[in-house]
Write a protein that holds these residues in place. Structure first.
Motif, short mmCIF file in Angstrom:
data_model
loop_
_atom_site.label_atom_id
_atom_site.label_comp_id
_atom_site.label_asym_id
_atom_site.label_seq_id
_atom_site.Cartn_x
_atom_site.Cartn_y
_atom_site.Cartn_z
N GLY A 151 -9.36 11.81 -2.26
CA GLY A 151 -8.99 12.91 -1.39
C GLY A 151 -7.59 12.76 -0.81
N PHE A 152 -7.06 13.88 -0.32
CA PHE A 152 -5.69 13.91 0.19
C PHE A 152 -5.51 12.95 1.36
CE2 PHE A 152 -2.71 15.54 3.36
CZ PHE A 152 -1.54 15.56 2.62
N HIS A 153 -6.45 12.92 2.29
CA HIS A 153 -6.25 12.11 3.50
C HIS A 153 -6.25 10.62 3.19
CE1 HIS A 153 -6.35 15.63 6.03
NE2 HIS A 153 -7.46 16.02 5.43
N ALA A 154 -7.08 10.20 2.23
CA ALA A 154 -7.07 8.80 1.84
C ALA A 154 -5.73 8.42 1.22
CB ALA A 154 -8.21 8.52 0.86
N LEU A 155 -5.20 9.28 0.35
CA LEU A 155 -3.90 9.00 -0.25
C LEU A 155 -2.80 9.01 0.81
CD1 LEU A 155 -2.01 8.59 -2.66
CD2 LEU A 155 -2.09 11.07 -3.07
N LYS A 156 -2.86 9.97 1.72
CA LYS A 156 -1.87 10.08 2.80
C LYS A 156 -1.80 8.78 3.61
CE LYS A 156 -3.35 11.90 6.54
NZ LYS A 156 -3.93 12.88 7.51
N HIS A 157 -2.95 8.30 4.07
CA HIS A 157 -2.96 7.10 4.90
C HIS A 157 -2.53 5.88 4.10
CE1 HIS A 157 -5.93 9.18 7.80
NE2 HIS A 157 -4.76 9.11 8.37
N ALA A 158 -2.99 5.79 2.86
CA ALA A 158 -2.61 4.64 2.05
C ALA A 158 -1.10 4.57 1.86
CB ALA A 158 -3.31 4.70 0.70
N LEU A 159 -0.47 5.70 1.59
CA LEU A 159 0.98 5.72 1.43
C LEU A 159 1.68 5.36 2.73
CD1 LEU A 159 1.47 8.94 -0.76
CD2 LEU A 159 1.95 6.57 -1.45
N ARG A 160 1.20 5.88 3.83
CA ARG A 160 1.86 5.60 5.12
C ARG A 160 1.83 4.12 5.46
NH1 ARG A 160 -0.28 10.71 8.79
NH2 ARG A 160 1.50 12.08 8.38
N PHE A 161 0.80 3.41 5.00
CA PHE A 161 0.68 2.01 5.36
C PHE A 161 0.96 1.07 4.18
CE2 PHE A 161 -1.59 4.20 8.74
CZ PHE A 161 -1.05 3.58 9.86
N GLY A 162 1.75 1.56 3.24
CA GLY A 162 2.34 0.68 2.25
C GLY A 162 1.54 0.36 1.01
N ALA A 163 0.53 1.15 0.69
CA ALA A 163 -0.25 0.88 -0.52
C ALA A 163 0.61 1.06 -1.77
CB ALA A 163 -1.45 1.82 -0.59
N ALA A 164 0.36 0.22 -2.75
CA ALA A 164 1.01 0.36 -4.06
C ALA A 164 0.15 1.29 -4.91
CB ALA A 164 1.15 -1.01 -4.72
#
Length: 256
Positions: free
Chosen positions: A22-35
């Protein structure tokens, strides 16, 4: 990246890749540095509009990584398509980084320990609380994997905002053990140390004997008579709010 390349990258992703559902999971992951290894959507234009409304800081990143797949194509890749039509695969947060965060001293915010949790959704909700309160991390004991896809889903991708690990009881990070227990003293009369390990048990069984016997303090949440227990995530939220309200740590959200 083309559709075919995205599908190939997805199917060839390294074992242990984390599904961001989902969008929110991707959003948070990107904000906190996920590869992020690959990200797909059934409607790129619609997803970018959503990002413009909810995460304008990420529009550029999402424009570069999102690949549009027809609905049937996405259904072939995920167990069920999220209502936002977005899914991604990312590398798990580095375990060495997690363990360094958990063991670093002095620690200026607590670690939540979930002793033998059973409900995947509850564990994900606790991760969201940990991220929101800015605490050091969430450690689970027992068999449940805190990086299970259903935990990540309910955690909305915020596993990347805090340290999340499974550890044996004998391998817990250092720090005083503050155990939530019905026989403990009222938590409102206590000030939780910033370096505490705050231990929560399951709703049915509570904290196991091994951890309870090692407790430096037992504390209890206020609760009306004849009510048997709170939901696990609710208990964690109440406790972390009490910590934030009484702590002088500079890591408390909103405190400079």
């Amino acid at each position: 990246m083309s559709e075919d390349e995205a599908v190939r990258h997805w199917r060839e992703a390294a074992p242990g890749s984390v599904l961001l559902d989902g969008f929110h999971a991707l959003k948070h992951a990107l904000r906190f540095g996920a590869a992020v290894r690959v990200a797909v959507t059934t409607d790129k234009a619609a997803t970018l509009r959503l990002a413009g409304e909810l995460a304008p800081d990420l529009v550029g990143d999402l424009t570069g990584i999102l690949v549009e797949l027809p609905g049937p194509g996405l259904r072939d890749l995920v167990p069920r398509v999220h209502p936002t039509g977005v899914a991604a695969l990312a590398a798990r947060r580095d375990r060495a980084t997690n363990l360094a965060d958990l063991t670093r001293r002095p620690r200026r915010s607590p670690v939540v320990v979930l002793d033998q949790p059973r409900n995947l959704g509850n564990v994900g909700a606790v991760v969201r609380l940990a991220a929101g309160f800015g605490i050091t991390g969430v450690v689970t004991t027992g068999d449940l994997d805190p990086w299970h896809p259903n935990v990540v889903r309910s955690g909305a991708g915020l596993h990347y905002a805090t340290a999340v690990e499974r550890r044996d009881v004998g391998e817990l990070p250092p720090g005083p053990l503050w155990v939530l227990d019905p026989e403990g003293r009222d938590i409102r009369a206590a000030e939780l140390p910033d370096d505490a390990l705050i231990v929560f048990g399951s709703e049915r069984h509570g904290v196991g004997d091994e951890l309870r016997s090692r407790a430096d303090a037992l504390v209890a949440l206020p609760m009306r008579a004849h009510v048997s227990s709170y939901n696990l995530a609710t208990s964690v939220g109440m406790t972390l709010y009490h910590w934030a309200a009484t702590s002088r740590s500079p890591l408390v959200p909103g405190r400079s």
